[in-house]
Write a protein that holds these residues in place. Sequence first.
Motif, PDB file in Angstrom:
ATOM      1  N   LYS A 113       0.807  -1.208   0.000  1.00 16.03           N
ATOM      2  CA  LYS A 113       0.000   0.000   0.000  1.00 16.03           C
ATOM      3  C   LYS A 113       0.844   1.264   0.000  1.00 16.03           C
ATOM      4  O   LYS A 113       0.321   2.370  -0.085  1.00 16.03           O
ATOM      5  CB  LYS A 113      -0.924   0.010   1.225  1.00 16.03           C
ATOM      6  CG  LYS A 113      -1.954  -1.118   1.251  1.00 16.03           C
ATOM      7  CD  LYS A 113      -2.951  -0.995   0.129  1.00 16.03           C
ATOM      8  CE  LYS A 113      -4.031  -2.060   0.230  1.00 16.03           C
ATOM      9  NZ  LYS A 113      -5.026  -1.955  -0.866  1.00 16.03           N
ATOM     10  N   LYS A 114       2.146   1.096   0.118  1.00 20.73           N
ATOM     11  CA  LYS A 114       3.019   2.263   0.184  1.00 20.73           C
ATOM     12  C   LYS A 114       3.037   2.986  -1.159  1.00 20.73           C
ATOM     13  O   LYS A 114       3.233   2.369  -2.203  1.00 20.73           O
ATOM     14  CB  LYS A 114       4.433   1.834   0.554  1.00 20.73           C
ATOM     15  CG  LYS A 114       5.394   3.004   0.735  1.00 20.73           C
ATOM     16  CD  LYS A 114       6.803   2.499   1.016  1.00 20.73           C
ATOM     17  CE  LYS A 114       6.795   1.661   2.285  1.00 20.73           C
ATOM     18  NZ  LYS A 114       8.098   1.047   2.516  1.00 20.73           N
ATOM     19  N   LYS A 115       2.796   4.270  -1.129  1.00 22.28           N
ATOM     20  CA  LYS A 115       2.834   5.066  -2.340  1.00 22.28           C
ATOM     21  C   LYS A 115       4.203   5.719  -2.453  1.00 22.28           C
ATOM     22  O   LYS A 115       4.503   6.705  -1.788  1.00 22.28           O
ATOM     23  CB  LYS A 115       1.733   6.133  -2.313  1.00 22.28           C
ATOM     24  CG  LYS A 115       0.323   5.573  -2.246  1.00 22.28           C
ATOM     25  CD  LYS A 115      -0.024   4.751  -3.473  1.00 22.28           C
ATOM     26  CE  LYS A 115      -1.470   4.292  -3.428  1.00 22.28           C
ATOM     27  NZ  LYS A 115      -1.821   3.441  -4.584  1.00 22.28           N
ATOM     28  N   PHE A 159       4.129   7.633 -11.298  1.00 23.28           N
ATOM     29  CA  PHE A 159       4.104   8.858 -10.509  1.00 23.28           C
ATOM     30  C   PHE A 159       2.747   9.542 -10.618  1.00 23.28           C
ATOM     31  O   PHE A 159       2.654  10.718 -10.933  1.00 23.28           O
ATOM     32  CB  PHE A 159       5.190   9.829 -10.975  1.00 23.28           C
ATOM     33  CG  PHE A 159       6.575   9.269 -10.952  1.00 23.28           C
ATOM     34  CD1 PHE A 159       6.925   8.215 -10.131  1.00 23.28           C
ATOM     35  CD2 PHE A 159       7.540   9.803 -11.783  1.00 23.28           C
ATOM     36  CE1 PHE A 159       8.215   7.710 -10.120  1.00 23.28           C
ATOM     37  CE2 PHE A 159       8.836   9.302 -11.770  1.00 23.28           C
ATOM     38  CZ  PHE A 159       9.178   8.245 -10.942  1.00 23.28           C
ATOM     39  N   ARG A 160       1.681   8.788 -10.345  1.00 24.08           N
ATOM     40  CA  ARG A 160       0.356   9.365 -10.542  1.00 24.08           C
ATOM     41  C   ARG A 160      -0.423   9.556  -9.257  1.00 24.08           C
ATOM     42  O   ARG A 160      -1.501  10.145  -9.270  1.00 24.08           O
ATOM     43  CB  ARG A 160      -0.448   8.497 -11.503  1.00 24.08           C
ATOM     44  CG  ARG A 160      -0.610   7.050 -11.076  1.00 24.08           C
ATOM     45  CD  ARG A 160      -1.209   6.216 -12.191  1.00 24.08           C
ATOM     46  NE  ARG A 160      -1.146   4.790 -11.900  1.00 24.08           N
ATOM     47  CZ  ARG A 160      -1.319   3.849 -12.796  1.00 24.08           C
ATOM     48  NH1 ARG A 160      -1.574   4.166 -14.044  1.00 24.08           N
ATOM     49  NH2 ARG A 160      -1.235   2.572 -12.457  1.00 24.08           N
ATOM     50  N   ASP A 161       0.052   9.038  -8.143  1.00 24.36           N
ATOM     51  CA  ASP A 161      -0.662   9.148  -6.875  1.00 24.36           C
ATOM     52  C   ASP A 161       0.160   9.949  -5.872  1.00 24.36           C
ATOM     53  O   ASP A 161       1.393   9.963  -5.956  1.00 24.36           O
ATOM     54  CB  ASP A 161      -0.933   7.759  -6.284  1.00 24.36           C
ATOM     55  CG  ASP A 161      -1.816   6.917  -7.180  1.00 24.36           C
ATOM     56  OD1 ASP A 161      -2.832   7.460  -7.660  1.00 24.36           O
ATOM     57  OD2 ASP A 161      -1.489   5.738  -7.409  1.00 24.36           O
ATOM     58  N   PRO A 162      -0.486  10.598  -4.892  1.00 22.30           N
ATOM     59  CA  PRO A 162       0.267  11.243  -3.817  1.00 22.30           C
ATOM     60  C   PRO A 162       1.150  10.215  -3.109  1.00 22.30           C
ATOM     61  O   PRO A 162       0.680   9.154  -2.701  1.00 22.30           O
ATOM     62  CB  PRO A 162      -0.833  11.777  -2.893  1.00 22.30           C
ATOM     63  CG  PRO A 162      -2.008  11.973  -3.786  1.00 22.30           C
ATOM     64  CD  PRO A 162      -1.942  10.830  -4.754  1.00 22.30           C
ATOM     65  N   GLY A 163       2.420  10.505  -2.998  1.00 23.79           N
ATOM     66  CA  GLY A 163       3.367   9.583  -2.386  1.00 23.79           C
ATOM     67  C   GLY A 163       4.743  10.213  -2.329  1.00 23.79           C
ATOM     68  O   GLY A 163       4.901  11.413  -2.604  1.00 23.79           O
ATOM     69  N   PHE A 164       5.743   9.401  -1.979  1.00 28.40           N
ATOM     70  CA  PHE A 164       7.119   9.893  -1.854  1.00 28.40           C
ATOM     71  C   PHE A 164       7.939   9.295  -2.982  1.00 28.40           C
ATOM     72  O   PHE A 164       8.116   8.074  -3.064  1.00 28.40           O
ATOM     73  CB  PHE A 164       7.695   9.487  -0.498  1.00 28.40           C
ATOM     74  CG  PHE A 164       9.055  10.070  -0.216  1.00 28.40           C
ATOM     75  CD1 PHE A 164       9.230  11.442  -0.069  1.00 28.40           C
ATOM     76  CD2 PHE A 164      10.171   9.252  -0.090  1.00 28.40           C
ATOM     77  CE1 PHE A 164      10.473  11.983   0.191  1.00 28.40           C
ATOM     78  CE2 PHE A 164      11.419   9.772   0.173  1.00 28.40           C
ATOM     79  CZ  PHE A 164      11.572  11.142   0.315  1.00 28.40           C
ATOM     80  N   LEU A 186       6.446  16.572 -12.859  1.00 29.73           N
ATOM     81  CA  LEU A 186       6.956  16.796 -11.508  1.00 29.73           C
ATOM     82  C   LEU A 186       6.239  17.967 -10.839  1.00 29.73           C
ATOM     83  O   LEU A 186       5.924  17.925  -9.641  1.00 29.73           O
ATOM     84  CB  LEU A 186       8.465  17.042 -11.543  1.00 29.73           C
ATOM     85  CG  LEU A 186       9.327  15.870 -12.023  1.00 29.73           C
ATOM     86  CD1 LEU A 186      10.806  16.253 -11.998  1.00 29.73           C
ATOM     87  CD2 LEU A 186       9.090  14.616 -11.193  1.00 29.73           C
ATOM     88  N   HIS A 187       5.982  19.000 -11.614  1.00 31.70           N
ATOM     89  CA  HIS A 187       5.244  20.147 -11.065  1.00 31.70           C
ATOM     90  C   HIS A 187       3.840  19.722 -10.652  1.00 31.70           C
ATOM     91  O   HIS A 187       3.356  20.097  -9.568  1.00 31.70           O
ATOM     92  CB  HIS A 187       5.170  21.264 -12.100  1.00 31.70           C
ATOM     93  CG  HIS A 187       4.458  22.480 -11.615  1.00 31.70           C
ATOM     94  ND1 HIS A 187       3.204  22.854 -12.063  1.00 31.70           N
ATOM     95  CD2 HIS A 187       4.803  23.414 -10.693  1.00 31.70           C
ATOM     96  CE1 HIS A 187       2.821  23.963 -11.450  1.00 31.70           C
ATOM     97  NE2 HIS A 187       3.766  24.328 -10.617  1.00 31.70           N
ATOM     98  N   GLN A 188       3.181  18.920 -11.484  1.00 34.01           N
ATOM     99  CA  GLN A 188       1.839  18.443 -11.154  1.00 34.01           C
ATOM    100  C   GLN A 188       1.861  17.592  -9.885  1.00 34.01           C
ATOM    101  O   GLN A 188       0.983  17.717  -9.029  1.00 34.01           O
ATOM    102  CB  GLN A 188       1.271  17.629 -12.318  1.00 34.01           C
ATOM    103  CG  GLN A 188      -0.136  17.113 -12.060  1.00 34.01           C
ATOM    104  CD  GLN A 188      -0.657  16.273 -13.203  1.00 34.01           C
ATOM    105  OE1 GLN A 188       0.089  15.882 -14.103  1.00 34.01           O
ATOM    106  NE2 GLN A 188      -1.947  15.976 -13.191  1.00 34.01           N
ATOM    107  N   GLN A 195       5.436  14.193  -2.768  1.00 28.07           N
ATOM    108  CA  GLN A 195       6.724  14.795  -2.476  1.00 28.07           C
ATOM    109  C   GLN A 195       7.765  14.127  -3.368  1.00 28.07           C
ATOM    110  O   GLN A 195       7.811  12.895  -3.490  1.00 28.07           O
ATOM    111  CB  GLN A 195       7.125  14.627  -1.009  1.00 28.07           C
ATOM    112  CG  GLN A 195       8.472  15.298  -0.682  1.00 28.07           C
ATOM    113  CD  GLN A 195       8.849  15.182   0.788  1.00 28.07           C
ATOM    114  OE1 GLN A 195       8.132  14.575   1.576  1.00 28.07           O
ATOM    115  NE2 GLN A 195       9.979  15.760   1.153  1.00 28.07           N
ATOM    116  N   VAL A 196       8.603  14.940  -3.985  1.00 30.92           N
ATOM    117  CA  VAL A 196       9.614  14.457  -4.919  1.00 30.92           C
ATOM    118  C   VAL A 196      10.985  14.941  -4.469  1.00 30.92           C
ATOM    119  O   VAL A 196      11.160  16.120  -4.146  1.00 30.92           O
ATOM    120  CB  VAL A 196       9.340  14.967  -6.356  1.00 30.92           C
ATOM    121  CG1 VAL A 196      10.431  14.490  -7.313  1.00 30.92           C
ATOM    122  CG2 VAL A 196       7.966  14.529  -6.838  1.00 30.92           C
TER     123      VAL A 196
END
Length: 252
Positions: A113-115, A159-164, A186-188, A195-196
Motif C-alpha cells: 500500500k506504500k505510495k 508517478f500518478r498518486d500522492p506519495g514519496f 513533476l510540477h503536477q 513529495q519528490v
Amino acid sequence: MPRRTVFVRRAYIPDGLQPDDHEVWPFTVPCVSQLAKEGLTFTHPVTFLVGGNGTGKSTLAEAIAEGFRLDSQGGRAAAKTGRPNPVKTPLGEVLRLETTAQGARMLSGPRVKKKGFFLRAETAFSMTENLGGVPGYWDEDTAALSHGEGFLAVFAAMFRDPGFYVLDEPEAALSFDSSLQLVALLHQLGQTGAQVVCATHSPILASVPGADIVEVGEHGFHRVRWDQLELVDHWRRYLNNPDSYLRHLTES
C-alpha cells in the motif's frame, strides 16, 4: 488549491549512528559530511539535488530512498528484478528520516500500500524492457518504444498518486521536449499531494516552478535559486559561445 505536502521533513544521522571514522567513504564526500553534521531539511513538495558527476548527489538520493524503504533497484519493482531484500548502502545503513504524520502512516502500513517509487537511471532501462504489461505497473509495451518514450510511459504510470518519489538522474534518456514533459509531471505531482526528491545535473529539470534547489558540490550543499546554479551559468555561457570552452579541449 494546491496541496503542499511533505512526507519527509529531514534526513539526518543520529548521534548513536555517527561513524567512528569520518575519513572513510562516503563520509569523505563533502555533502555527506555536511549531512552527518547538520542533516538536510525538506520544506517543499519538490526538491532538487543539483550537481556534477562525483559530487555525491546520487549517494544522497539513494540513501534517502532507502530511508523510506524504497529499494535502490527501482522502488516496488525490486521483487520483479530479483532483489526483494537488498543490502543497504553505507549511508543508507545509518541515515534516518524525520517524517510527518502522513509519512509515518505510510511507512507503518503494508508494503503493497506504500505510495512511493525510486527510479535510477542505471536500472530504469531494464525495467522498461521487463515490466511493460505487468499488472500494477504500466500497460505500454515499453520494450518496443525508444528509451525516452519508455521512460515517459514509466513516469506517467508510476508517478500518478500522492506519495514519496525519489529520482536519480531521470534525464538520462530524455530529449529536450521529453525533459519538458517531465518538468510538467513533476510540477503536477508537487501540486497534488506528492513529495519528490530528484538528483539531477539537468538545468531543465531543475526549473520546475516553485521547487527547492539544493546545490551539491565541493563545498557540501546549500540552497540556491535556479538562476544562481553553477550549471545554469555554464550552460548559458557555453550555448552563447561554445568555442570559449572547446578551444581548451580541441587545440593541440
